[in-house]
Design a protein around this motif. Structure first.
Motif, short mmCIF file in Angstrom:
data_model
loop_
_atom_site.label_atom_id
_atom_site.label_comp_id
_atom_site.label_asym_id
_atom_site.label_seq_id
_atom_site.Cartn_x
_atom_site.Cartn_y
_atom_site.Cartn_z
N LEU A 33 46.71 34.55 35.38
CA LEU A 33 46.09 35.51 34.46
C LEU A 33 46.17 36.94 34.93
O LEU A 33 46.10 37.87 34.13
N GLY A 34 46.26 37.15 36.23
CA GLY A 34 46.02 38.47 36.77
C GLY A 34 44.55 38.63 37.08
O GLY A 34 43.75 37.70 36.98
N LEU A 35 44.17 39.83 37.45
CA LEU A 35 42.80 40.11 37.85
C LEU A 35 41.95 40.48 36.63
O LEU A 35 42.47 40.68 35.53
N PRO A 36 40.63 40.57 36.79
CA PRO A 36 39.79 41.03 35.68
C PRO A 36 40.12 42.45 35.25
O PRO A 36 40.78 43.21 35.98
N LEU A 37 39.65 42.81 34.08
CA LEU A 37 39.81 44.19 33.60
C LEU A 37 38.82 45.11 34.32
O LEU A 37 37.69 44.71 34.61
N PRO A 38 39.21 46.36 34.59
CA PRO A 38 38.30 47.31 35.25
C PRO A 38 37.28 47.88 34.26
O PRO A 38 37.25 49.08 33.98
N MET A 39 36.42 47.01 33.76
CA MET A 39 35.43 47.36 32.73
C MET A 39 34.15 47.93 33.32
O MET A 39 33.26 48.31 32.58
N PHE A 40 34.00 47.87 34.62
CA PHE A 40 32.82 48.27 35.37
C PHE A 40 31.71 47.23 35.26
O PHE A 40 31.30 46.66 36.27
N LEU A 67 39.61 53.34 30.97
CA LEU A 67 39.41 52.45 32.12
C LEU A 67 40.12 52.95 33.38
O LEU A 67 40.15 52.25 34.39
N ALA A 68 40.67 54.15 33.33
CA ALA A 68 41.52 54.63 34.42
C ALA A 68 40.78 54.74 35.74
O ALA A 68 41.38 54.53 36.81
N ASP A 69 39.49 55.07 35.72
CA ASP A 69 38.76 55.21 36.98
C ASP A 69 37.79 54.05 37.21
O ASP A 69 36.90 54.13 38.06
N GLY A 70 37.96 52.97 36.46
CA GLY A 70 37.11 51.80 36.65
C GLY A 70 35.71 51.94 36.11
O GLY A 70 34.86 51.08 36.36
N ASP A 99 34.40 55.95 22.92
CA ASP A 99 35.24 55.80 24.11
C ASP A 99 36.23 54.64 23.96
O ASP A 99 37.34 54.70 24.50
N PHE A 100 35.84 53.60 23.25
CA PHE A 100 36.82 52.54 22.94
C PHE A 100 38.00 53.13 22.19
O PHE A 100 39.16 52.80 22.47
N LEU A 101 37.72 54.02 21.25
CA LEU A 101 38.78 54.58 20.42
C LEU A 101 39.70 55.52 21.19
O LEU A 101 40.79 55.85 20.70
N THR A 102 39.31 55.95 22.39
CA THR A 102 40.22 56.77 23.19
C THR A 102 41.33 55.92 23.81
O THR A 102 42.32 56.47 24.29
N GLY A 103 41.16 54.60 23.81
CA GLY A 103 42.22 53.73 24.30
C GLY A 103 42.10 53.38 25.77
O GLY A 103 41.08 53.66 26.42
#
Length: 618
Positions: free
Chosen positions: A354-361, A463-466, A455-459
């Motif tokens: 799967l890869g790692l989790p998403l950096p969603m914080f 998530l760039a800084d976690g 912020d979701f709509l920014t794409g």
């Protein structure tokens, strides 16, 4: 496989038993309700692994931790039979009875074992009648003398290779809780010996390593313990660091993720690891959650997320919810969509696939991973009855805090990745919910949700800084809203809380009239046609359709930690209402393209390289 993995994995001979679960007679601490493990009628004494019954007494393990979840083994593992083994000593005649039940709870006798003198007994029970549901357990009866039972276990023949098992704990400024969890793991000899490694990822400023008791626990765990400090990347970042460290050292591994604020049952990692060892395919195996404040009650037997409504924690078919496990059985198997990472086992093969989790914080990282596992790799999640930890009751957490930003944003990301994202329906639902918060004078909560959608709509760049910038920003921005501040009952600004009239809620409007009532409440609030003065409202009555009747209300927080003062502000209501409408139309216009952007970015976001960048960025 690397050298450490070669030494960590164990080769088993053909007749080596694999302990699936111990028969325990008491909890890990004196304040744990022992009846979750075994009941004694007629007098007796118990320790964790033994029980002494006086003449005529009966011991029964038809209990939450005592039952074997037979349908789960029959359905999801290669196990075809289980062996009950125990030592006994009796001064007279005694007997043991192995019982089972079917999916309707009808009890039957599986075997009766006569006991006399002292010795050891093994009884084999086929698993060929429990696919639809049921359980197994054992009872002991001291017929005409005292009886002592010890070292009872349910086991099966071990697979040729028993995989290594490790634990990763993510912690943030809960040093006492974290040390307590580590101590629980270290103090149980079988658990300590079964674990090849324990990783603690400390992201807080109040360091776990400085907490009293850490040095002793560290010494007990020895080389198994790896203690890591890193910047705060939320639960997602803490767990992902633990995952990354673990799979880098042991490729043939079952990794058990644990929250820092649980009360740990050290038997649970053993049960999860044993179950995972006998599944034919890599399987995510999760523990259930018992409430910390109501410790005999089960949160949910198994759960899933409804991505069409952005609601997590929906209980699955056949799953119990908020049930007292002193009186209920989990007789019917329930299919989980994911398992919370309060305690959850991830096989290394799943992580590789799967890869790692998403950096969603924070929030929804575990949910997204479970959904991704099922949808992308066909990996089943099993929430295992009888394997549990205690965690703070979710009903004791108020949703009016900064975490709502991450909840709404990350639920939208998850829905974008793993559903058809019904844009029209979701935009209407979110608009309605935010409007309800506005009329309930929860302006900060409404703002928090709007910011999450924006912020979701920014794409994917959000998530760039976690999530570190988002955390700082949303906490600062929420501080501008007075009702987000918690007060002591004796310190509510301008109000004597104890003298306020208490206004419980009346009848709830019919569901099909919610929108009509919402529009009326908004109009009457803007016009000032509300009940003047300040009132007190209990948290169970703080419905939007009730609070919106008043000009000012002091609402007790669901956490029990204080109260909040909500004050009608028509200017703020108009501003937030306009912004709510704007984000609704923006969501309808842009969400489909944002969905494609997140799907395209998923491999990069979950890559080891991206996470390594986050781990090393201050």
């Amino acid at each position: 496989m690397n050298e450490r993995a070669e030494t960590a994995a164990q080769l088993a001979s053909a007749d080596t038993p694999l302990v699936l679960q111990r028969v325990l007679f008491a909890g890990p601490t004196p304040d744990t309700d022992a009846d979750l493990y075994a009941t004694i009628a007629g007098g007796g004494d118990r320790t964790r692994t033994s029980v002494h019954a006086r003449h005529g007494a009966t011991i029964d393990t038809d209990t939450y931790f005592g039952r074997v979840p037979a349908p789960y083994f029959e359905r999801w593992t290669t196990v075809t039979s289980v062996d009950l083994t125990f030592d006994f000593e009796t001064t007279g005649r005694a007997h043991a009875v192995v019982r089972g039940c079917d999916s309707d709870g009808q009890v039957h006798v599986v075997a009766r074992l006569e006991l006399e003198g002292a010795g050891a007994v093994t009884s084999t029970v086929p698993l060929d009648r429990y696919s639809d549901g049921g359980s197994l357990w054992v009872g002991f009866i001291a017929d005409d003398g005292d009886l002592t039972i010890s070292d009872a276990v349910w086991s099966t023949t071990a697979p040729h290779r028993i995989r290594a098992a490790a634990v990763a704990i993510c912690t943030f400024n809960r040093p006492a809780d974290c040390v307590a969890t580590l101590t629980a793991l270290a103090s149980d000899q079988l658990t300590r010996e079964r674990l090849t490694a324990v990783y603690v990822v400390d992201q807080g400023t109040d360091a776990v390593c400085d907490e009293p008791g850490f040095d002793q626990t560290s010494a007990a765990l020895g080389e198994r313990l790896t203690y890591i400090r890193q910047p705060n990347l939320g639960g997602a970042g803490g767990f992902t660091r633990g995952i990354s460290e673990a799979v880098a050292h042991e490729e043939d591994l079952d990794l058990i993720l644990m929250d820092d604020d649980i009360r740990c049952e050290p038997e649970t990692p053993l049960r999860l690891a044993a179950f995972a060892s006998v599944t034919p395919d890599p399987t995510i195996v999760g523990a259930q959650m018992l409430y910390l404040m109501n410790p005999t009650r089960l949160h949910v037997g198994a759960e899933y997320a409804d991505l069409h409504t952005l609601r997590a924690g929906r209980w699955a078919k056949n799953a119990l919810h908020d049930a007292d496990m002193l009186t209920r059985r989990q007789d019917r198997p329930a299919d989980a969509g994911y398992n919370g990472w309060w305690t959850c086992l991830l096989p290394a093969e799943v992580i590789t696939a799967l890869g790692l989790p998403l950096p969603m914080f924070f929030q929804w990282d575990d949910i997204e991973y479970g959904i991704r596992a099922a949808g992308t790799a066909g990996v089943q999640t099993v929430t295992l009855p009888g394997a549990a930890v205690w965690h703070m009751d979710f009903s004791r957490k108020d949703n009016d805090d900064w975490t709502m930003y991450f909840s709404i944003r990350n639920s939208l990301i998850t829905a974008a990745l793993h559903s058809d994202l019904d844009v029209k329906s979701l935009s209407t639902r979110m608009f309605r919910e935010i409007s309800q918060h506005i009329v309930a004078m929860q302006y900060g909560l409404a703002y928090t949700m709007i910011r999450g959608i924006e912020d979701f709509l920014t794409g994917p760049d959000i998530l760039a800084d976690g999530g570190r910038t988002a955390l700082v920003d949303i906490r600062r921005e929420r501080a501008a809203f007075g009702e987000t501040v918690m007060h002591r009952e004796s310190d509510v600004p301008g109000v004597n809380y104890r003298e306020l009239p208490v206004h419980p809620a009346g009848f709830e409007p019919a569901k099909d009239r919610f929108d009509v009532v919402l529009a009326k409440r908004a109009a009457t609030q803007l016009a000032g046609r509300v009940v003047r003065g300040c009132v007190a409202i209990p948290p169970t009555d703080a419905h939007w359709w009730h609070v919106s009747l008043f000009d000012q209300a002091v609402v007790a927080d669901a956490s029990g930690n204080g109260v909040r003062l909500r004050t009608r502000d028509t200017g703020l209501a108009r501003t937030l209402g306009a912004r709510n409408l704007k984000v609704r139309w923006a969501f309808r216009a842009d969400a489909a393209n944002v969905r494609k952007a997140f799907q395209a970015a998923l491999p990069t976001l979950t890559s080891p390289a991206n996470w390594q960048r986050l781990f090393t960025t201050e």
